[in-house]
Design an enzyme around this catalytic site. Sequence first.
Site, PDB file in Angstrom:
ATOM      1  N   ALA A  23       0.878  -1.034   0.585  1.00  0.00           N
ATOM      2  CA  ALA A  23       0.175   0.152  -0.070  1.00  0.00           C
ATOM      3  C   ALA A  23       1.076   1.545  -0.422  1.00  0.00           C
ATOM      4  O   ALA A  23       0.373   2.408  -0.083  1.00  0.00           O
ATOM      5  CB  ALA A  23      -0.895   0.126   1.359  1.00  0.00           C
ATOM      6  N   GLY A  24       2.595   1.099  -0.885  1.00  0.00           N
ATOM      7  CA  GLY A  24       3.288   2.344  -0.340  1.00  0.00           C
ATOM      8  C   GLY A  24       3.867   2.770   0.840  1.00  0.00           C
ATOM      9  O   GLY A  24       4.348   3.446   1.286  1.00  0.00           O
ATOM     10  N   TRP A  36       7.545   3.430   0.145  1.00  0.00           N
ATOM     11  CA  TRP A  36       7.428   4.300  -0.285  1.00  0.00           C
ATOM     12  C   TRP A  36       7.704   5.902   0.357  1.00  0.00           C
ATOM     13  O   TRP A  36       8.222   6.553   0.604  1.00  0.00           O
ATOM     14  CB  TRP A  36       7.245   4.602  -1.293  1.00  0.00           C
ATOM     15  CG  TRP A  36       6.785   5.891  -2.225  1.00  0.00           C
ATOM     16  CD1 TRP A  36       8.063   6.986  -2.414  1.00  0.00           C
ATOM     17  CD2 TRP A  36       5.538   7.057  -2.739  1.00  0.00           C
ATOM     18  NE1 TRP A  36       7.939   8.012  -2.733  1.00  0.00           N
ATOM     19  CE2 TRP A  36       5.950   7.677  -3.039  1.00  0.00           C
ATOM     20  CE3 TRP A  36       4.194   6.600  -2.329  1.00  0.00           C
ATOM     21  CZ2 TRP A  36       6.074   8.840  -3.758  1.00  0.00           C
ATOM     22  CZ3 TRP A  36       4.056   7.531  -2.911  1.00  0.00           C
ATOM     23  CH2 TRP A  36       4.201   8.757  -3.747  1.00  0.00           C
ATOM     24  N   HIS A  76       2.661  -4.554   9.101  1.00  0.00           N
ATOM     25  CA  HIS A  76       1.647  -4.898   7.995  1.00  0.00           C
ATOM     26  C   HIS A  76       0.407  -5.680   9.226  1.00  0.00           C
ATOM     27  O   HIS A  76      -0.180  -6.141   9.408  1.00  0.00           O
ATOM     28  CB  HIS A  76       1.432  -5.127   6.913  1.00  0.00           C
ATOM     29  CG  HIS A  76       2.715  -5.230   6.259  1.00  0.00           C
ATOM     30  ND1 HIS A  76       2.264  -3.630   5.865  1.00  0.00           N
ATOM     31  CD2 HIS A  76       3.300  -5.250   5.691  1.00  0.00           C
ATOM     32  CE1 HIS A  76       3.168  -3.029   4.743  1.00  0.00           C
ATOM     33  NE2 HIS A  76       3.944  -4.824   4.428  1.00  0.00           N
ATOM     34  N   ARG A 101      -4.517   1.894  -0.032  1.00  0.00           N
ATOM     35  CA  ARG A 101      -4.544   1.437  -1.187  1.00  0.00           C
ATOM     36  C   ARG A 101      -5.805   0.407  -1.814  1.00  0.00           C
ATOM     37  O   ARG A 101      -6.410  -0.107  -1.752  1.00  0.00           O
ATOM     38  CB  ARG A 101      -3.116   1.036  -1.627  1.00  0.00           C
ATOM     39  CG  ARG A 101      -2.696   1.170  -3.222  1.00  0.00           C
ATOM     40  CD  ARG A 101      -2.031   0.369  -3.484  1.00  0.00           C
ATOM     41  NE  ARG A 101      -1.152   1.083  -4.779  1.00  0.00           N
ATOM     42  CZ  ARG A 101      -0.311   0.283  -5.387  1.00  0.00           C
ATOM     43  NH1 ARG A 101       0.471  -0.074  -4.763  1.00  0.00           N
ATOM     44  NH2 ARG A 101       0.194   0.166  -7.042  1.00  0.00           N
ATOM     45  N   ARG A 142       2.826  -9.499  -8.376  1.00  0.00           N
ATOM     46  CA  ARG A 142       4.192  -9.100  -9.170  1.00  0.00           C
ATOM     47  C   ARG A 142       5.683  -9.305  -8.447  1.00  0.00           C
ATOM     48  O   ARG A 142       6.598  -9.428  -8.839  1.00  0.00           O
ATOM     49  CB  ARG A 142       4.622  -7.319 -10.181  1.00  0.00           C
ATOM     50  CG  ARG A 142       5.743  -7.486 -10.595  1.00  0.00           C
ATOM     51  CD  ARG A 142       6.142  -6.059 -10.195  1.00  0.00           C
ATOM     52  NE  ARG A 142       6.854  -4.905  -8.966  1.00  0.00           N
ATOM     53  CZ  ARG A 142       5.581  -4.682  -8.505  1.00  0.00           C
ATOM     54  NH1 ARG A 142       4.658  -4.313  -8.830  1.00  0.00           N
ATOM     55  NH2 ARG A 142       5.408  -4.383  -6.928  1.00  0.00           N
ATOM     56  N   TYR A 201      -3.441   5.902  -0.435  1.00  0.00           N
ATOM     57  CA  TYR A 201      -2.012   6.880  -1.285  1.00  0.00           C
ATOM     58  C   TYR A 201      -1.801   7.094  -3.092  1.00  0.00           C
ATOM     59  O   TYR A 201      -1.010   8.269  -3.452  1.00  0.00           O
ATOM     60  CB  TYR A 201      -1.744   5.136  -2.386  1.00  0.00           C
ATOM     61  CG  TYR A 201      -0.615   4.020  -3.122  1.00  0.00           C
ATOM     62  CD1 TYR A 201       0.282   4.103  -2.350  1.00  0.00           C
ATOM     63  CD2 TYR A 201      -0.898   4.321  -4.409  1.00  0.00           C
ATOM     64  CE1 TYR A 201       1.455   3.895  -3.521  1.00  0.00           C
ATOM     65  CE2 TYR A 201      -0.063   3.907  -5.411  1.00  0.00           C
ATOM     66  CZ  TYR A 201       1.448   3.292  -4.867  1.00  0.00           C
ATOM     67  OH  TYR A 201       2.487   3.481  -5.943  1.00  0.00           O
TER      68      TYR A 201
END
Length: 273
Positions: free
Chosen positions: A13-14, A17, A68, A91, A102, A166
Amino acid sequence: MTEIAWIASYPKAGNTWLRFMLTAYLNDGPVTSIDQLQTAVPDLHKMLGGGETLPVGDGAGRLLAKTHFLPDVGLMRLYREQTTKAVYLIRNPRDVMLSAMRHMGIPRTDLESCRRFAEDFIANEGHSFWRDHFGQGSWTTNVRSWTDRDAIRTHFPNIEVLPVKYEDMRADPAGWLRRILEFLDLGRPLGDDVIDKAVANSTFEVMRDLERRSALDAPGFSPFGGQGEFVGKGLHNQSLDFIGPDVEAAYRRRAQGDGDFAACLREFGYERG
């Protein structure tokens, strides 16, 4: 007493970042190693893998940490009194699903594996393995447990929570980093130049470059954990049609139904996506 401010989210969910931006801000420069990231904003899950936990001593200041976990997981009770803040990232679960595919090394060309993963995710409102083995719940449960004020305060009575979407952070990273830093109140300058520099030093290209360089000793595995690439392109509002229109239709039925998943999507503006 050390105060803990969680950078919390359901996976993909970012969170990483934001940890990059916070680390770049705190160090006034780019993140040059995974260890630097772990020192500035430690990942509780990685610490547990190394047999460590966050310090809960009498030190002063505020400790930033990633999680998390659901707040009712037994381990989190260790931090009941120390927890004073949480930035909770949200997100679109469809994009979470595709990012997780991915990250787990499932290529989009392997439609059968994509289908199995998507069907599991849709049926369970999240990845069933994360729910059953990692204490992270479903997407719905994770979001609700951190953003419902009454629910979260049963676990952390002193907490304030800042929910951050997000997609909003992608649209205005400098503006949202400023809001997050004001909320965290880390006692450091908040000039536009400082914030712009932190954002510029935390682009997806910068993160991917560090991931590639750090993974040279372990081909096929990300230094952030798991198989496949961890850092993607930050896409949003994606479709599941490439797997099959029936999969996209199944997701939409769930998203537009009467359950808590659909209600949570509506609350955060994801009912159309």
